[in-house]
Structures are given as C-alpha cells and as structure tokens.
Design a protein around this motif. Sequence first.
Motif, mmCIF file in Angstrom:
data_model
loop_
_atom_site.group_PDB
_atom_site.id
_atom_site.type_symbol
_atom_site.label_atom_id
_atom_site.label_comp_id
_atom_site.label_asym_id
_atom_site.label_seq_id
_atom_site.Cartn_x
_atom_site.Cartn_y
_atom_site.Cartn_z
ATOM 1 N N PHE A 1 -2.890 -79.475 -23.243
ATOM 2 C CA PHE A 1 -4.121 -80.056 -23.771
ATOM 3 C C PHE A 1 -5.186 -78.973 -23.928
ATOM 4 O O PHE A 1 -5.306 -78.129 -23.056
ATOM 5 C CB PHE A 1 -4.615 -81.144 -22.802
ATOM 6 N N PRO A 2 -5.957 -78.939 -24.992
ATOM 7 C CA PRO A 2 -6.078 -79.932 -26.046
ATOM 8 C C PRO A 2 -5.245 -79.640 -27.297
ATOM 9 O O PRO A 2 -5.292 -80.394 -28.251
ATOM 10 C CB PRO A 2 -7.553 -79.892 -26.385
ATOM 11 N N SER B 1 -11.201 -88.520 -28.434
ATOM 12 C CA SER B 1 -11.881 -88.172 -27.190
ATOM 13 C C SER B 1 -13.181 -87.428 -27.480
ATOM 14 O O SER B 1 -13.301 -86.736 -28.492
ATOM 15 C CB SER B 1 -10.961 -87.280 -26.363
ATOM 16 N N SER B 2 -14.111 -87.543 -26.546
ATOM 17 C CA SER B 2 -15.362 -86.788 -26.673
ATOM 18 C C SER B 2 -15.416 -85.624 -25.691
ATOM 19 O O SER B 2 -16.477 -85.014 -25.512
ATOM 20 C CB SER B 2 -16.566 -87.713 -26.457
ATOM 21 N N HIS B 3 -14.292 -85.286 -25.066
ATOM 22 C CA HIS B 3 -14.283 -84.147 -24.148
ATOM 23 C C HIS B 3 -14.746 -82.891 -24.887
ATOM 24 O O HIS B 3 -14.415 -82.688 -26.061
ATOM 25 C CB HIS B 3 -12.870 -83.909 -23.607
ATOM 26 N N ASP C 1 -5.725 -92.093 -27.489
ATOM 27 C CA ASP C 1 -6.069 -91.997 -26.070
ATOM 28 C C ASP C 1 -5.620 -90.641 -25.526
ATOM 29 O O ASP C 1 -4.417 -90.399 -25.352
ATOM 30 C CB ASP C 1 -5.404 -93.137 -25.311
ATOM 31 N N SER C 2 -6.571 -89.775 -25.231
ATOM 32 C CA SER C 2 -6.243 -88.415 -24.787
ATOM 33 C C SER C 2 -5.555 -88.388 -23.430
ATOM 34 O O SER C 2 -4.864 -87.415 -23.111
ATOM 35 C CB SER C 2 -7.504 -87.552 -24.753
ATOM 36 N N SER C 3 -5.703 -89.435 -22.635
ATOM 37 C CA SER C 3 -5.086 -89.450 -21.302
ATOM 38 C C SER C 3 -3.563 -89.516 -21.366
ATOM 39 O O SER C 3 -2.890 -89.260 -20.371
ATOM 40 C CB SER C 3 -5.625 -90.624 -20.478
ATOM 41 N N LYS C 4 -3.020 -89.827 -22.527
ATOM 42 C CA LYS C 4 -1.566 -89.947 -22.678
ATOM 43 C C LYS C 4 -0.894 -88.635 -23.100
ATOM 44 O O LYS C 4 0.298 -88.598 -23.334
ATOM 45 C CB LYS C 4 -1.242 -91.057 -23.677
ATOM 46 N N ASP D 1 -14.790 -78.807 -29.201
ATOM 47 C CA ASP D 1 -14.721 -77.376 -29.515
ATOM 48 C C ASP D 1 -13.492 -77.067 -30.367
ATOM 49 O O ASP D 1 -13.556 -76.251 -31.288
ATOM 50 C CB ASP D 1 -14.700 -76.540 -28.233
ATOM 51 N N ALA D 2 -12.369 -77.718 -30.068
ATOM 52 C CA ALA D 2 -11.146 -77.501 -30.851
ATOM 53 C C ALA D 2 -11.300 -78.044 -32.272
ATOM 54 O O ALA D 2 -10.795 -77.439 -33.221
ATOM 55 C CB ALA D 2 -9.951 -78.144 -30.154
#
Length: 114
Positions: free
Chosen positions: A41-42, A62-64, A32-35, A69-70
């Motif tokens: 970030f990222p 995550s699909s951000h 969970d990227s929100s944590k 890109d990273a």
Amino acid sequence: MNDSKTIIISGFPGIGKTYFYENTEYVVLDSDSSKFDKELFPSNYIEYIQHMIGTVDIILASSHRVVRDAFVASNIPFILVYPLLSLKNEYINRYKQRGDSDEFIDRLEKNEEE
C-alpha cells in the motif's frame, strides 16, 4: 491520467460515501482501502483505481495522505471531501452510531486536524 469521465472522490470517513454508493443510480465503485495488502500500500490501491478508471462513473476513494499524495504523483485528478472542524462532534456521533471501534473513534478525534 484520468482521460475518462470517471470522477474520483477522496472522502473522509463519515462523509456519506457508503450511503451514496447504496442510494445512487450512477455506477459507483466504493474502493475500501482496508482490503488491500498493507505491505504493498498505496501502490496496489492506486493501480487498482487506475485500472477501474473508465469502467465506472464515480470512484469513492480513501482520504489517507499517502493515497492523496499518490494521486498527485500519478496525475490522477480527484475531489477531496472532508468535514468542517466545527462539525467534529457530529462526526464523532456518526462514528458511534455506525458502530466504529473506540480505537478508530479515538484516532480520528485526536488527529482530526491533520
């Protein structure tokens, strides 16, 4: 580089990552990227995923765009899973049913094509 058998799935919200995580016999990491600290970030998120490669069968990520890109910049292979635009209303209903905030739903509804 992903030298192991770990599969990374970069999944759009609502595609079933959490359902899969809760209902599979594979060893799965639901990352969970929100944590993660947004100031780092990222890079902190990518470092964590790199550390977990080889320890699990599947990493749900995550699909951000910055994450994708990273992954590309770090030569980390991943599978991108996202809904068809024709399913927009179905996904909006999923977000409502699972209790997502109005702000979250509005943001996805307005920016879905990105």
